[in-house]
Design a protein around this motif. Structure first.
Motif, PDB file in Angstrom:
ATOM      1  N   GLU A 186     -41.482 -25.169 -11.650  1.00 39.71           N
ATOM      2  CA  GLU A 186     -42.034 -25.030 -13.000  1.00 39.71           C
ATOM      3  C   GLU A 186     -42.092 -23.578 -13.462  1.00 39.71           C
ATOM      4  OE1 GLU A 186     -45.852 -26.784 -12.842  1.00 39.71           O
ATOM      5  OE2 GLU A 186     -45.106 -28.781 -12.400  1.00 39.71           O
ATOM      6  N   HIS A 187     -42.313 -22.649 -12.531  1.00 36.35           N
ATOM      7  CA  HIS A 187     -42.510 -21.250 -12.887  1.00 36.35           C
ATOM      8  C   HIS A 187     -41.223 -20.432 -12.806  1.00 36.35           C
ATOM      9  CE1 HIS A 187     -46.746 -22.144 -12.864  1.00 36.35           C
ATOM     10  NE2 HIS A 187     -46.634 -22.633 -11.641  1.00 36.35           N
ATOM     11  N   ALA A 188     -40.196 -20.975 -12.232  1.00 36.22           N
ATOM     12  CA  ALA A 188     -38.952 -20.223 -12.064  1.00 36.22           C
ATOM     13  C   ALA A 188     -38.092 -20.320 -13.322  1.00 36.22           C
ATOM     14  CB  ALA A 188     -38.174 -20.771 -10.874  1.00 36.22           C
ATOM     15  N   THR A 189     -37.508 -19.207 -13.681  1.00 38.33           N
ATOM     16  CA  THR A 189     -36.628 -19.193 -14.849  1.00 38.33           C
ATOM     17  C   THR A 189     -35.205 -19.604 -14.492  1.00 38.33           C
ATOM     18  OG1 THR A 189     -36.160 -16.855 -14.507  1.00 38.33           O
ATOM     19  CG2 THR A 189     -37.989 -17.414 -15.972  1.00 38.33           C
ATOM     20  N   GLY A 190     -34.819 -19.461 -13.251  1.00 38.57           N
ATOM     21  CA  GLY A 190     -33.492 -19.849 -12.777  1.00 38.57           C
ATOM     22  C   GLY A 190     -33.551 -20.152 -11.297  1.00 38.57           C
ATOM     23  N   TYR A 191     -32.426 -20.512 -10.735  1.00 38.63           N
ATOM     24  CA  TYR A 191     -32.388 -20.802  -9.309  1.00 38.63           C
ATOM     25  C   TYR A 191     -30.985 -20.538  -8.788  1.00 38.63           C
ATOM     26  CZ  TYR A 191     -29.940 -25.168 -10.265  1.00 38.63           C
ATOM     27  OH  TYR A 191     -29.016 -26.083 -10.669  1.00 38.63           O
ATOM     28  N   THR A 192     -30.888 -20.393  -7.480  1.00 34.69           N
ATOM     29  CA  THR A 192     -29.583 -20.258  -6.836  1.00 34.69           C
ATOM     30  C   THR A 192     -29.215 -21.602  -6.216  1.00 34.69           C
ATOM     31  OG1 THR A 192     -30.576 -19.523  -4.768  1.00 34.69           O
ATOM     32  CG2 THR A 192     -29.917 -17.822  -6.318  1.00 34.69           C
ATOM     33  N   ASP A 193     -27.933 -21.841  -6.127  1.00 38.03           N
ATOM     34  CA  ASP A 193     -27.451 -23.106  -5.586  1.00 38.03           C
ATOM     35  C   ASP A 193     -27.583 -23.096  -4.061  1.00 38.03           C
ATOM     36  OD1 ASP A 193     -26.339 -25.570  -5.375  1.00 38.03           O
ATOM     37  OD2 ASP A 193     -24.293 -24.934  -5.831  1.00 38.03           O
ATOM     38  N   PRO A 194     -28.343 -24.018  -3.450  1.00 42.49           N
ATOM     39  CA  PRO A 194     -28.515 -24.000  -2.003  1.00 42.49           C
ATOM     40  C   PRO A 194     -27.346 -24.606  -1.226  1.00 42.49           C
ATOM     41  CG  PRO A 194     -29.826 -25.757  -2.939  1.00 42.49           C
ATOM     42  CD  PRO A 194     -29.212 -25.013  -4.091  1.00 42.49           C
ATOM     43  N   ILE A 195     -26.434 -25.314  -1.899  1.00 39.67           N
ATOM     44  CA  ILE A 195     -25.320 -25.960  -1.192  1.00 39.67           C
ATOM     45  C   ILE A 195     -24.385 -24.943  -0.527  1.00 39.67           C
ATOM     46  CG2 ILE A 195     -23.324 -27.484  -1.470  1.00 39.67           C
ATOM     47  CD1 ILE A 195     -25.979 -28.935  -1.610  1.00 39.67           C
ATOM     48  N   PRO A 196     -23.933 -23.873  -1.215  1.00 41.16           N
ATOM     49  CA  PRO A 196     -23.087 -22.899  -0.517  1.00 41.16           C
ATOM     50  C   PRO A 196     -23.798 -22.217   0.645  1.00 41.16           C
ATOM     51  CG  PRO A 196     -22.851 -22.625  -2.863  1.00 41.16           C
ATOM     52  CD  PRO A 196     -23.977 -23.584  -2.649  1.00 41.16           C
ATOM     53  N   GLN A 197     -25.098 -22.019   0.530  1.00 40.85           N
ATOM     54  CA  GLN A 197     -25.839 -21.419   1.632  1.00 40.85           C
ATOM     55  C   GLN A 197     -25.844 -22.340   2.849  1.00 40.85           C
ATOM     56  OE1 GLN A 197     -29.698 -20.327   0.125  1.00 40.85           O
ATOM     57  NE2 GLN A 197     -28.807 -19.189  -1.578  1.00 40.85           N
ATOM     58  N   ALA A 198     -26.001 -23.624   2.618  1.00 43.73           N
ATOM     59  CA  ALA A 198     -25.968 -24.586   3.717  1.00 43.73           C
ATOM     60  C   ALA A 198     -24.563 -24.685   4.312  1.00 43.73           C
ATOM     61  CB  ALA A 198     -26.433 -25.953   3.229  1.00 43.73           C
ATOM     62  N   LEU A 199     -23.540 -24.626   3.463  1.00 46.72           N
ATOM     63  CA  LEU A 199     -22.163 -24.659   3.959  1.00 46.72           C
ATOM     64  C   LEU A 199     -21.850 -23.436   4.818  1.00 46.72           C
ATOM     65  CD1 LEU A 199     -20.171 -25.901   0.838  1.00 46.72           C
ATOM     66  CD2 LEU A 199     -20.502 -27.110   2.987  1.00 46.72           C
ATOM     67  N   VAL A 200     -22.315 -22.263   4.405  1.00 46.43           N
ATOM     68  CA  VAL A 200     -22.070 -21.048   5.176  1.00 46.43           C
ATOM     69  C   VAL A 200     -22.800 -21.102   6.507  1.00 46.43           C
ATOM     70  CG1 VAL A 200     -22.520 -18.560   5.227  1.00 46.43           C
ATOM     71  CG2 VAL A 200     -21.514 -19.596   3.213  1.00 46.43           C
ATOM     72  N   LEU A 201     -24.016 -21.581   6.516  1.00 43.13           N
ATOM     73  CA  LEU A 201     -24.761 -21.705   7.765  1.00 43.13           C
ATOM     74  C   LEU A 201     -24.059 -22.658   8.726  1.00 43.13           C
ATOM     75  CD1 LEU A 201     -27.291 -20.885   9.298  1.00 43.13           C
ATOM     76  CD2 LEU A 201     -28.441 -22.833   8.278  1.00 43.13           C
ATOM     77  N   THR A 202     -23.563 -23.767   8.228  1.00 47.58           N
ATOM     78  CA  THR A 202     -22.824 -24.710   9.056  1.00 47.58           C
ATOM     79  C   THR A 202     -21.515 -24.089   9.544  1.00 47.58           C
ATOM     80  OG1 THR A 202     -23.775 -26.518   7.789  1.00 47.58           O
ATOM     81  CG2 THR A 202     -21.857 -27.026   9.125  1.00 47.58           C
ATOM     82  N   ALA A 203     -20.824 -23.365   8.672  1.00 46.46           N
ATOM     83  CA  ALA A 203     -19.562 -22.733   9.058  1.00 46.46           C
ATOM     84  C   ALA A 203     -19.768 -21.656  10.110  1.00 46.46           C
ATOM     85  CB  ALA A 203     -18.879 -22.148   7.829  1.00 46.46           C
ATOM     86  N   ILE A 204     -20.882 -20.946  10.065  1.00 48.59           N
ATOM     87  CA  ILE A 204     -21.171 -19.930  11.079  1.00 48.59           C
ATOM     88  C   ILE A 204     -21.335 -20.575  12.446  1.00 48.59           C
ATOM     89  CG2 ILE A 204     -22.947 -18.300  11.859  1.00 48.59           C
ATOM     90  CD1 ILE A 204     -23.320 -17.540   8.914  1.00 48.59           C
TER      91      ILE A 204
END
Length: 113
Positions: free
Chosen positions: A59-77
């Motif tokens: 509710e208080h955030a004006t924007g957000y970052t997409d968590p899917i690429p972060q999860a993909l990078v963690l899995t790829a590592i």
């Protein structure tokens, strides 16, 4: 910021491909690792470069970052670490069997094809 990230991906990719084309097994393994880092950086950049943004919209955030690429990078590592360990053990066993780490592309019998 985008120019810096694109340059880093390009330099890592060029260095990884250069090392993959070498005639020794250890530089090939390093090249594969560097190339996987370049792919991870590219995947991370696909989630938009946003500084100080939460990964989940609230509710208080004006924007957000997409968590899917972060999860993909963690899995790829994790996967690249496991595959590097497997390839390193295969290269070590080949070195111990042949007493040389050179990748020989010619015929073993010395005959021309």
């Amino acid at each position: 910021m985008e120019i810096l990230l694109a340059s880093a991906v390009g330099i890592l990719t060029a260095g990884g491909i250069y090392l993959i084309l070498r005639q020794r097994t250890f530089p090939v393994i390093l090249g594969l690792s560097i190339l996987s880092y370049a792919v991870n950086l590219f995947l991370f950049a696909t989630g938009r470069l946003a500084l100080n943004q939460p990964p989940i919209l609230s509710e208080h955030a004006t924007g957000y970052t997409d968590p899917i690429p972060q999860a993909l990078v963690l899995t790829a590592i994790v996967i690249s670490f496991g595959m590097t360990a497997v390839v390193l053990m295969m290269a070590l066993s080949a070195y111990l069997a042949a007493r040389d780490d050179r990748i020989d592309m010619s015929d073993d019998k010395g005959e021309d094809a």
